[in-house]
Design an enzyme around this catalytic site. Structure first.
Site: not given
Ligand code: SAH
Length: 262
Positions: A63, A175, A41
């Site tokens: 995406k 998100m 991703d």
């Molecule tokens: N599968 C991922 C989430 C995917 S959705 C997980 O378990 O973390 C994507 C969202 O995850 C982003 O919009 C944000 O809200 C959050 N996110 C992912 N990585 C992040 C990071 N390093 N810092 C802050 N938010 C993060």
């Protein structure tokens, strides 16, 4: 003459953690080193991608919020096709594959195609970001329940969040940056106190992480004023007052009110 059986490929749905490569599991690191193909991703950062050996084939299916470079069905087809061709395929996803990662859909596709598939958990953003900020998601005095919700849905009003935030609860919104104002309005309309502490954590676990604190009523303004970019998390609840964070500058009374929670 007997036919040689086709090579047996396997698909792994692997969590890459929230950004810092040290937060990969040992299993994820081992699989990256031995894969034939890594399909990743946009959320998976360069520091993690650097662990993939140069000879391993790599495909990005990044995406963006309003621009889908590859539809989920096409990703599913790609994973199935490459695995059936006999490859060891690692589908590398930010955080944990099963938390807002569409890992469930990829697992369904693998099951339907009858291919071997294993899920490798990762540290989800909520856990990585909270740890870095020194923000305990649960705390004996402040919160005995935690919820993870997705804030990007087109019509937030269709979602029932009642009871997810407020006394004794921590709400983590993934998100949610683009809809931060609508989220705060929704929670306040549901009866959540406008003075409840909120932490916003941008690029958590990386060297450029930013942790900001404010009150629910100021959330939308904070995100705009500080130009918070994705990926970022919003954490709503009393525990947010415990974060090691910059208090949102410019909003009158915020620091004093947050102080009352500590
Ligand atoms: N599968 C991922 C989430 C995917 S959705 C997980 O378990 O973390 C994507 C969202 O995850 C982003 O919009 C944000 O809200 C959050 N996110 C992912 N990585 C992040 C990071 N390093 N810092 C802050 N938010 C993060």
């Amino acid at each position: 003459m007997e036919k040689t059986p086709p090579p047996s490929g396997k698909l792994w749905l692997v969590g890459a953690g929230p950004g810092d490569p040290d937060l990969l599991t040992l299993r994820a690191a081992r699989l990256l080193a031995h894969a034939d193909l890594v399909v990743h991703d946009g959320l998976v950062g360069e520091a993690v991608l650097a662990l993939i050996p140069a000879h391993v084939e790599r495909i990005s299916v990044a995406k963006q919020r309003s621009r889908h470079t590859m539809k989920q069905e096409l990703i599913n087809d790609l994973l199935v096709r490459e695995t059936l061709a006999g490859k060891q395929v690692v589908r590398l996803k930010g955080g944990d594959p099963f938390i807002f990662g569409r890992g469930g859909e990829e697992l369904d596709a693998a099951r339907q195609a009858g291919i071997a598939c294993e899920v490798v958990p990762g540290i989800t953003a909520a856990m990585g970001c909270a740890a870095q900020a020194g923000l305990p998601l649960t705390h004996r005095e402040d919160a005995s329940a935690v919820s993870f919700v997705a804030g990007q849905c087109k019509d937030l009003s269709d979602q029932d969040w009642s009871g997810l935030a407020g006394h004794g609860r921590t709400l983590v919104i993934y998100m949610g940056i683009a809809t931060a104002t609508a989220i705060a309005d929704k929670l306040i309309a549901d009866g959540v106190s406008p003075d409840l502490p909120v932490a916003v954590i941008e690029r958590g676990t990386t060297a450029d992480a930013r942790v900001l604190r404010t009150l629910l009523t100021d959330l939308g303004d904070l995100v705009a004023r500080e130009v918070v970019n994705s990926p970022a998390l919003i954490i709503v609840g009393k525990v947010a007052a415990r974060a090691d964070a910059l208090d949102c500058l410019g909003a009158p009374g915020v620091a004093e009110k947050l102080g009352n929670f500590a």
